[in-house]
Write a protein that holds these residues in place. Sequence first.
Motif, PDB file in Angstrom:
ATOM      1  N   VAL A  21      38.144  -8.655  29.237  1.00  0.00           N
ATOM      2  CA  VAL A  21      37.249  -8.284  28.141  1.00  0.00           C
ATOM      3  C   VAL A  21      36.016  -7.662  28.779  1.00  0.00           C
ATOM      4  O   VAL A  21      35.232  -8.364  29.432  1.00  0.00           O
ATOM      5  CB  VAL A  21      36.869  -9.500  27.279  1.00  0.00           C
ATOM      6  N   GLY A  22      35.848  -6.355  28.630  1.00  0.00           N
ATOM      7  CA  GLY A  22      34.765  -5.635  29.290  1.00  0.00           C
ATOM      8  C   GLY A  22      33.386  -6.073  28.835  1.00  0.00           C
ATOM      9  O   GLY A  22      33.217  -6.680  27.773  1.00  0.00           O
ATOM     10  N   GLU A  23      32.369  -5.724  29.625  1.00  0.00           N
ATOM     11  CA  GLU A  23      30.997  -6.149  29.364  1.00  0.00           C
ATOM     12  C   GLU A  23      30.496  -5.711  27.993  1.00  0.00           C
ATOM     13  O   GLU A  23      29.720  -6.419  27.359  1.00  0.00           O
ATOM     14  CB  GLU A  23      30.064  -5.597  30.449  1.00  0.00           C
ATOM     15  N   ASP A  24      30.925  -4.543  27.533  1.00  0.00           N
ATOM     16  CA  ASP A  24      30.435  -4.026  26.261  1.00  0.00           C
ATOM     17  C   ASP A  24      31.396  -4.320  25.111  1.00  0.00           C
ATOM     18  O   ASP A  24      31.288  -3.732  24.039  1.00  0.00           O
ATOM     19  CB  ASP A  24      30.200  -2.515  26.360  1.00  0.00           C
ATOM     20  N   CYS A  25      32.319  -5.248  25.311  1.00  0.00           N
ATOM     21  CA  CYS A  25      33.322  -5.569  24.303  1.00  0.00           C
ATOM     22  C   CYS A  25      33.056  -6.941  23.683  1.00  0.00           C
ATOM     23  O   CYS A  25      32.301  -7.746  24.211  1.00  0.00           O
ATOM     24  CB  CYS A  25      34.725  -5.515  24.906  1.00  0.00           C
ATOM     25  N   ARG A  26      33.749  -7.214  22.587  1.00  0.00           N
ATOM     26  CA  ARG A  26      33.494  -8.435  21.836  1.00  0.00           C
ATOM     27  C   ARG A  26      34.809  -8.981  21.284  1.00  0.00           C
ATOM     28  O   ARG A  26      35.649  -8.223  20.784  1.00  0.00           O
ATOM     29  CB  ARG A  26      32.522  -8.143  20.699  1.00  0.00           C
ATOM     30  N   VAL A  27      34.971 -10.322  21.376  1.00  0.00           N
ATOM     31  CA  VAL A  27      36.131 -11.002  20.791  1.00  0.00           C
ATOM     32  C   VAL A  27      35.603 -12.022  19.795  1.00  0.00           C
ATOM     33  O   VAL A  27      34.737 -12.843  20.135  1.00  0.00           O
ATOM     34  CB  VAL A  27      36.989 -11.693  21.858  1.00  0.00           C
ATOM     35  N   ILE A  28      36.128 -11.994  18.574  1.00  0.00           N
ATOM     36  CA  ILE A  28      35.666 -12.877  17.505  1.00  0.00           C
ATOM     37  C   ILE A  28      36.884 -13.566  16.895  1.00  0.00           C
ATOM     38  O   ILE A  28      37.812 -12.908  16.419  1.00  0.00           O
ATOM     39  CB  ILE A  28      34.914 -12.090  16.415  1.00  0.00           C
ATOM     40  N   SER A  29      36.882 -14.901  16.917  1.00  0.00           N
ATOM     41  CA  SER A  29      38.025 -15.653  16.404  1.00  0.00           C
ATOM     42  C   SER A  29      37.546 -16.826  15.552  1.00  0.00           C
ATOM     43  O   SER A  29      36.582 -17.501  15.897  1.00  0.00           O
ATOM     44  CB  SER A  29      38.878 -16.197  17.554  1.00  0.00           C
ATOM     45  N   LEU A  76      43.362 -14.413  29.594  1.00  0.00           N
ATOM     46  CA  LEU A  76      44.112 -14.474  30.848  1.00  0.00           C
ATOM     47  C   LEU A  76      43.684 -13.284  31.705  1.00  0.00           C
ATOM     48  O   LEU A  76      44.439 -12.348  31.937  1.00  0.00           O
ATOM     49  CB  LEU A  76      45.619 -14.482  30.579  1.00  0.00           C
ATOM     50  N   GLY A  77      42.442 -13.341  32.121  1.00  0.00           N
ATOM     51  CA  GLY A  77      41.799 -12.282  32.879  1.00  0.00           C
ATOM     52  C   GLY A  77      40.322 -12.606  32.967  1.00  0.00           C
ATOM     53  O   GLY A  77      39.931 -13.778  32.924  1.00  0.00           O
ATOM     54  N   GLY A  78      39.485 -11.578  33.052  1.00  0.00           N
ATOM     55  CA  GLY A  78      38.053 -11.795  33.171  1.00  0.00           C
ATOM     56  C   GLY A  78      37.347 -11.612  31.836  1.00  0.00           C
ATOM     57  O   GLY A  78      37.577 -10.632  31.124  1.00  0.00           O
ATOM     58  N   LEU A  79      36.496 -12.576  31.488  1.00  0.00           N
ATOM     59  CA  LEU A  79      35.673 -12.477  30.286  1.00  0.00           C
ATOM     60  C   LEU A  79      34.270 -12.056  30.717  1.00  0.00           C
ATOM     61  O   LEU A  79      33.506 -12.850  31.263  1.00  0.00           O
ATOM     62  CB  LEU A  79      35.626 -13.818  29.548  1.00  0.00           C
ATOM     63  N   TYR A  80      33.946 -10.794  30.491  1.00  0.00           N
ATOM     64  CA  TYR A  80      32.643 -10.240  30.864  1.00  0.00           C
ATOM     65  C   TYR A  80      31.821  -9.876  29.630  1.00  0.00           C
ATOM     66  O   TYR A  80      30.605  -9.744  29.711  1.00  0.00           O
ATOM     67  CB  TYR A  80      32.837  -8.991  31.731  1.00  0.00           C
ATOM     68  N   GLY A  81      32.484  -9.710  28.500  1.00  0.00           N
ATOM     69  CA  GLY A  81      31.800  -9.353  27.265  1.00  0.00           C
ATOM     70  C   GLY A  81      31.481 -10.572  26.422  1.00  0.00           C
ATOM     71  O   GLY A  81      31.455 -11.704  26.906  1.00  0.00           O
ATOM     72  N   GLU A  82      31.260 -10.349  25.127  1.00  0.00           N
ATOM     73  CA  GLU A  82      30.831 -11.408  24.222  1.00  0.00           C
ATOM     74  C   GLU A  82      32.036 -12.105  23.589  1.00  0.00           C
ATOM     75  O   GLU A  82      33.048 -11.477  23.288  1.00  0.00           O
ATOM     76  CB  GLU A  82      29.943 -10.830  23.123  1.00  0.00           C
ATOM     77  N   ALA A  83      31.904 -13.427  23.386  1.00  0.00           N
ATOM     78  CA  ALA A  83      32.967 -14.216  22.764  1.00  0.00           C
ATOM     79  C   ALA A  83      32.367 -15.087  21.666  1.00  0.00           C
ATOM     80  O   ALA A  83      31.401 -15.815  21.908  1.00  0.00           O
ATOM     81  CB  ALA A  83      33.673 -15.084  23.803  1.00  0.00           C
ATOM     82  N   TYR A  84      32.953 -14.986  20.479  1.00  0.00           N
ATOM     83  CA  TYR A  84      32.515 -15.781  19.333  1.00  0.00           C
ATOM     84  C   TYR A  84      33.729 -16.545  18.808  1.00  0.00           C
ATOM     85  O   TYR A  84      34.635 -15.944  18.219  1.00  0.00           O
ATOM     86  CB  TYR A  84      31.940 -14.892  18.231  1.00  0.00           C
ATOM     87  N   ALA A  85      33.764 -17.850  19.042  1.00  0.00           N
ATOM     88  CA  ALA A  85      34.886 -18.681  18.594  1.00  0.00           C
ATOM     89  C   ALA A  85      34.402 -19.646  17.519  1.00  0.00           C
ATOM     90  O   ALA A  85      33.205 -19.915  17.391  1.00  0.00           O
ATOM     91  CB  ALA A  85      35.479 -19.455  19.773  1.00  0.00           C
ATOM     92  N   ASP A 108      35.429   0.073  26.638  1.00  0.00           N
ATOM     93  CA  ASP A 108      34.713   1.070  25.839  1.00  0.00           C
ATOM     94  C   ASP A 108      34.226   0.520  24.501  1.00  0.00           C
ATOM     95  O   ASP A 108      34.398   1.144  23.438  1.00  0.00           O
ATOM     96  CB  ASP A 108      35.593   2.301  25.599  1.00  0.00           C
ATOM     97  N   GLY A 109      33.645  -0.680  24.526  1.00  0.00           N
ATOM     98  CA  GLY A 109      33.039  -1.236  23.320  1.00  0.00           C
ATOM     99  C   GLY A 109      34.002  -1.738  22.266  1.00  0.00           C
ATOM    100  O   GLY A 109      33.613  -1.948  21.111  1.00  0.00           O
ATOM    101  N   GLU A 110      35.262  -1.961  22.627  1.00  0.00           N
ATOM    102  CA  GLU A 110      36.246  -2.424  21.644  1.00  0.00           C
ATOM    103  C   GLU A 110      35.895  -3.816  21.123  1.00  0.00           C
ATOM    104  O   GLU A 110      35.354  -4.656  21.840  1.00  0.00           O
ATOM    105  CB  GLU A 110      37.643  -2.462  22.269  1.00  0.00           C
ATOM    106  N   VAL A 111      36.216  -4.041  19.842  1.00  0.00           N
ATOM    107  CA  VAL A 111      36.009  -5.338  19.197  1.00  0.00           C
ATOM    108  C   VAL A 111      37.363  -5.842  18.707  1.00  0.00           C
ATOM    109  O   VAL A 111      38.081  -5.130  17.997  1.00  0.00           O
ATOM    110  CB  VAL A 111      35.026  -5.236  18.017  1.00  0.00           C
ATOM    111  N   LEU A 112      37.717  -7.066  19.094  1.00  0.00           N
ATOM    112  CA  LEU A 112      38.958  -7.699  18.649  1.00  0.00           C
ATOM    113  C   LEU A 112      38.578  -8.889  17.784  1.00  0.00           C
ATOM    114  O   LEU A 112      37.894  -9.809  18.248  1.00  0.00           O
ATOM    115  CB  LEU A 112      39.787  -8.146  19.864  1.00  0.00           C
ATOM    116  N   GLU A 113      39.009  -8.897  16.548  1.00  0.00           N
ATOM    117  CA  GLU A 113      38.573  -9.936  15.608  1.00  0.00           C
ATOM    118  C   GLU A 113      39.742 -10.408  14.759  1.00  0.00           C
ATOM    119  O   GLU A 113      40.588  -9.616  14.346  1.00  0.00           O
ATOM    120  CB  GLU A 113      37.458  -9.402  14.705  1.00  0.00           C
TER     121      GLU A 113
END
Length: 239
Positions: free
Chosen positions: A142-150, A157-166, A125-130
Amino acid sequence: MCREECENRLNNPLVMIKSYPHGIALHLDADAPFTDILEELEEKLKDASGFFQGARLALSIEDRRVTPQEERQLIQALALHGGPAIVCVVERNGRGDEFYVRALQKAEPRAAEEPYLIHRGSLTDGEVLENNKKTILVIGDVGEDCRVISARNIIVLGGLYGEAYAGTDTNENHYVAALIMETEQITIAGCKSERTEGQKGKWFSRPKKQPQIAVVKNHEVVRELLTKELLNDSGLELF
């Protein structure tokens, strides 16, 4: 594997896992090739999937001396196959659980300073983890409409379908790794992963559900299958 070898392994296992309330002991064959030991450990962990889920334990490696690289591979196998979170590795000089308890009491303050942020559960549901300081470890999808920023690395440890910024600290040595990587939106230290229409068919022709890692090479983000050989040759440390 031939029948004779299977029977031999049943009678003389290369790996024995002994668990305690606060620790886990890996008893390893002293003479077998390490690749065989790692393979047998992974098979046993698959059979015990979920048994150690959520546990934070001390680890002792017994009956065999291992190199620092081999030790990392054993810990990676535990993490990738649903094993416990290893707080520290110790040389056990006693019997029972008390030794592990003391080791954890000494190690836990240092563990709190480790550069990892662990998120248990899927992002939806569009969650952002930063996090602007730590490597982010997502135990879930990580759902299609979600974002991870690190600022550092991202491990899913699963499926990465959303956006990733490392690598928001601009260090190109960071990476994004996932058990299933089906996203076009990966950025590492400002370098973007871009797929043209010609590339898309090639990317999606790969078998699904194979772990992949995205790294920066020549200022471009490239993805590779995450294999034991790649980890050994590159010197990458997932944990």
